[in-house]
Design a protein around this motif. Sequence first.
Motif, mmCIF file in Angstrom:
data_model
loop_
_atom_site.group_PDB
_atom_site.id
_atom_site.type_symbol
_atom_site.label_atom_id
_atom_site.label_comp_id
_atom_site.label_asym_id
_atom_site.label_seq_id
_atom_site.Cartn_x
_atom_site.Cartn_y
_atom_site.Cartn_z
ATOM 1 N N PRO A 322 0.859 -1.177 -0.087
ATOM 2 C CA PRO A 322 -0.043 0.157 0.047
ATOM 3 C C PRO A 322 0.894 1.321 0.040
ATOM 4 N N VAL A 323 2.100 1.341 0.733
ATOM 5 C CA VAL A 323 2.659 2.564 0.607
ATOM 6 C C VAL A 323 3.331 2.660 -0.771
ATOM 7 N N THR A 324 3.965 1.737 -1.510
ATOM 8 C CA THR A 324 4.488 1.814 -2.801
ATOM 9 C C THR A 324 3.041 2.111 -3.766
ATOM 10 N N THR A 325 2.028 1.750 -3.422
ATOM 11 C CA THR A 325 1.073 1.991 -4.447
ATOM 12 C C THR A 325 0.522 3.536 -4.303
ATOM 13 N N ALA A 326 0.669 3.973 -2.916
ATOM 14 C CA ALA A 326 0.403 5.317 -2.626
ATOM 15 C C ALA A 326 1.564 6.156 -3.312
ATOM 16 N N MET A 327 2.717 5.853 -3.383
ATOM 17 C CA MET A 327 3.600 6.767 -3.765
ATOM 18 C C MET A 327 3.651 6.716 -5.373
ATOM 19 N N VAL A 328 3.446 5.688 -6.189
ATOM 20 C CA VAL A 328 3.145 5.657 -7.579
ATOM 21 C C VAL A 328 2.000 6.513 -7.911
ATOM 22 N N SER A 329 0.786 6.348 -7.242
ATOM 23 C CA SER A 329 -0.276 7.067 -7.503
ATOM 24 C C SER A 329 -0.145 8.618 -7.320
ATOM 25 N N GLN A 330 0.525 9.014 -6.331
ATOM 26 C CA GLN A 330 0.624 10.486 -6.073
ATOM 27 C C GLN A 330 1.824 11.013 -6.993
ATOM 28 N N LEU A 331 2.844 10.310 -7.685
ATOM 29 C CA LEU A 331 3.727 10.784 -8.312
ATOM 30 C C LEU A 331 3.124 11.104 -9.667
ATOM 31 N N SER A 332 2.055 10.567 -10.133
ATOM 32 C CA SER A 332 1.466 10.595 -11.542
ATOM 33 C C SER A 332 0.961 11.977 -11.811
ATOM 34 N N THR A 333 0.253 12.558 -10.744
ATOM 35 C CA THR A 333 -0.409 13.937 -10.909
ATOM 36 C C THR A 333 0.725 15.156 -11.344
ATOM 37 N N GLY A 503 -3.570 -5.787 -8.507
ATOM 38 C CA GLY A 503 -4.305 -6.699 -9.524
ATOM 39 C C GLY A 503 -5.486 -5.867 -10.317
ATOM 40 N N GLU A 504 -5.217 -4.473 -10.385
ATOM 41 C CA GLU A 504 -6.227 -3.950 -11.252
ATOM 42 C C GLU A 504 -5.692 -2.331 -11.737
ATOM 43 N N SER A 505 -6.269 -1.997 -12.823
ATOM 44 C CA SER A 505 -5.630 -0.771 -13.223
ATOM 45 C C SER A 505 -6.922 0.069 -14.083
ATOM 46 N N SER A 506 -7.190 1.245 -13.994
ATOM 47 C CA SER A 506 -8.041 1.578 -14.716
ATOM 48 C C SER A 506 -7.858 1.990 -15.909
ATOM 49 N N VAL A 507 -6.532 2.124 -16.462
ATOM 50 C CA VAL A 507 -6.288 2.374 -17.867
ATOM 51 C C VAL A 507 -5.343 1.301 -18.252
ATOM 52 N N HIS A 508 -5.434 0.456 -19.521
ATOM 53 C CA HIS A 508 -4.577 -0.465 -20.108
ATOM 54 C C HIS A 508 -3.697 0.026 -21.211
ATOM 55 N N TYR A 509 -2.660 -0.379 -21.272
ATOM 56 C CA TYR A 509 -1.714 0.237 -22.454
ATOM 57 C C TYR A 509 -0.991 -0.987 -23.200
ATOM 58 N N ASP A 510 -0.925 -0.847 -24.465
ATOM 59 C CA ASP A 510 -0.456 -1.889 -25.291
ATOM 60 C C ASP A 510 1.097 -1.469 -25.140
ATOM 61 N N ALA A 511 2.097 -2.650 -24.699
ATOM 62 C CA ALA A 511 3.665 -2.226 -24.548
ATOM 63 C C ALA A 511 4.075 -2.180 -26.035
ATOM 64 N N VAL A 512 3.575 -2.656 -26.922
ATOM 65 C CA VAL A 512 4.398 -2.468 -28.438
ATOM 66 C C VAL A 512 4.015 -1.221 -28.868
ATOM 67 N N LEU A 513 2.860 -0.712 -28.603
ATOM 68 C CA LEU A 513 2.476 0.854 -29.308
ATOM 69 C C LEU A 513 3.248 1.748 -28.283
ATOM 70 N N THR A 514 3.105 1.531 -26.941
ATOM 71 C CA THR A 514 3.880 2.372 -26.046
ATOM 72 C C THR A 514 5.410 2.672 -26.690
ATOM 73 N N ALA A 515 5.906 1.489 -26.795
ATOM 74 C CA ALA A 515 7.391 1.751 -27.094
ATOM 75 C C ALA A 515 7.641 2.294 -28.471
ATOM 76 N N LEU A 516 6.774 2.090 -29.512
ATOM 77 C CA LEU A 516 6.619 2.724 -30.814
ATOM 78 C C LEU A 516 6.591 4.240 -30.580
ATOM 79 N N SER A 517 5.495 4.556 -29.805
ATOM 80 C CA SER A 517 4.962 5.825 -29.596
ATOM 81 C C SER A 517 6.235 6.752 -28.966
ATOM 82 N N THR A 518 6.813 6.092 -28.186
ATOM 83 C CA THR A 518 7.873 6.844 -27.368
ATOM 84 C C THR A 518 9.180 6.974 -28.263
ATOM 85 N N ALA A 519 9.384 5.925 -29.110
ATOM 86 C CA ALA A 519 10.648 5.794 -29.829
ATOM 87 C C ALA A 519 10.420 6.999 -31.125
ATOM 88 N N LEU A 520 9.067 7.356 -31.476
ATOM 89 C CA LEU A 520 8.871 8.217 -32.383
ATOM 90 C C LEU A 520 8.906 9.747 -31.859
#
Length: 540
Positions: A322-333, A503-520
Amino acid sequence: MRSAILIDFKRSFVRPATLIALVLFILLGIGISYLILQVFTAVTRAVGFLGYYTLTNSTITITGVAYSIWGEKLGGEAVIHIENCTTSLAEAAWRENCVKIAEAKASFTELLNTSIVLRLGNAKAPNLRVRINVSTWYGALAIRSGEGFEVSTAFATSVGRSPQAPTSPTVRIRPPRAFVEPVPASPFGSKLFKLRDETIFVAYQVIPLRDVLKFFIFIERNLSVAPLPQYVVVLEGAGSCENVEVFYGYGNETVSSVNELSEAVARGELKPLANISTTSIVYAEAPRKAGESKALLVFRFGNSVYTEVFNLVDIQSLLKTPVTTAMVSQLSTPTTFLPVVFLYLAYVLVAKPRAVGALEFVLSMPVTRRDIYAVRFLAGVLTAITVSGVLVAVTTASTIAMLKASVDLTHVALLWLGLAISLIATYSLFYMLSTALRGGSYLAIAILAYILLWFALPIAATAIAITIGGVSKVAEVNNITKYINPQVLFSYITSYILTQLTGESSVHYDAVLTALSTALWIATPLALGWAVFRKTNLSS
């Protein structure tokens, strides 16, 4: 030529703007940690309280200790209310009506100890309750004295009337006069022991950490309890005992006699923890035994003993997720606003020097346009790696310091990697704009691009989706537009970590599209920027 390139690199990387960014990121990391603390304490009972009150004539004395989930004694503020409570049957249900008759406020560092003088006048047999509101650095909690206590009429009419000496009150306590509010996920127990002519109430909190056990023990003697609660433990043995001895050990064994206790102490399996002769709260620590999952707490009352066996659940490990989860969530904004730093960095490295003709002066030294372009882009890349590392490191360190909790360092490393690469992609975009524009024009276009990509595009995509296909199309459109952002990798890694932890996330990303987008996002602006920079007029 090499020395000229190094000089330009040092001027580009080690500059006031970079140092200011580092300071801001350090402050941001500390601020995020404080937000994590607030979020964590809002969803977790992070404060416990163990205490009691004593009633002598017209004075109630409150004694207690507030402690964190890590077993630290906390200081803070306390507001104590003495209430006169009555119950009535209204609308087919019992209703309780409590009226405050006395109040006291107290500041404390490690031990709360304050007294309240009751002035009841001629009130008859009030049913009094003690209510305490405690506020500490880790959070706040409210505790009440169970079902309250009763004071006889003689006591009520004689309070505060000098020189007449008040009569000793008749107090009936239901349950024993202890305040007990344990922190979560740690062994807590309370027992009422009845010897032949003595009643002893014991409440204890055991907080198991990685390498130490922390004990809070409260013992009160000679209680007048009527009727005896169901959880009373009747012990055979001496009818009266001056001291209550407390021992601790490990394993599943129980001790049922004084002889067994003596033998276990002689073998070193049990060690003395405390010796209590009066009503008090004892705080003690004991080393944690490696590999043991259960511990013993043994009380000796004269010639009688009582053993409690409890599981050692390491709170630090238990709260790691829970502490790590809180840290990840608060870093996003806050990372949504970090591109502004690199927008300004591209301005001071290229757009502003172009506006004042400073780049022509640099070219007068033995350096080429390619050197300038590469060196100043590299300075931004190193700035992204440095400031993202500082932000994540400071947030992690201050979170550990504030919450005394461990975090998953693998996830922390992933956060740093994702943030650093995302900021490099962001810098690549603004660096391209700085090669095509100069001065105020660059700032206007760059700020507009930032607003469009980070804020306007998601809103516009949602509005278009609703207009064309209704609400059902929003998720589909957003699933495409979320890759049209230089920070998509950081969003992907944040989502990945939260999925791993919860075990859950509100948004799902495709790893290949993410890598391609970042490279571009890194390569395309960098190539376009060079195509412009190699031919542009650098004069002011």
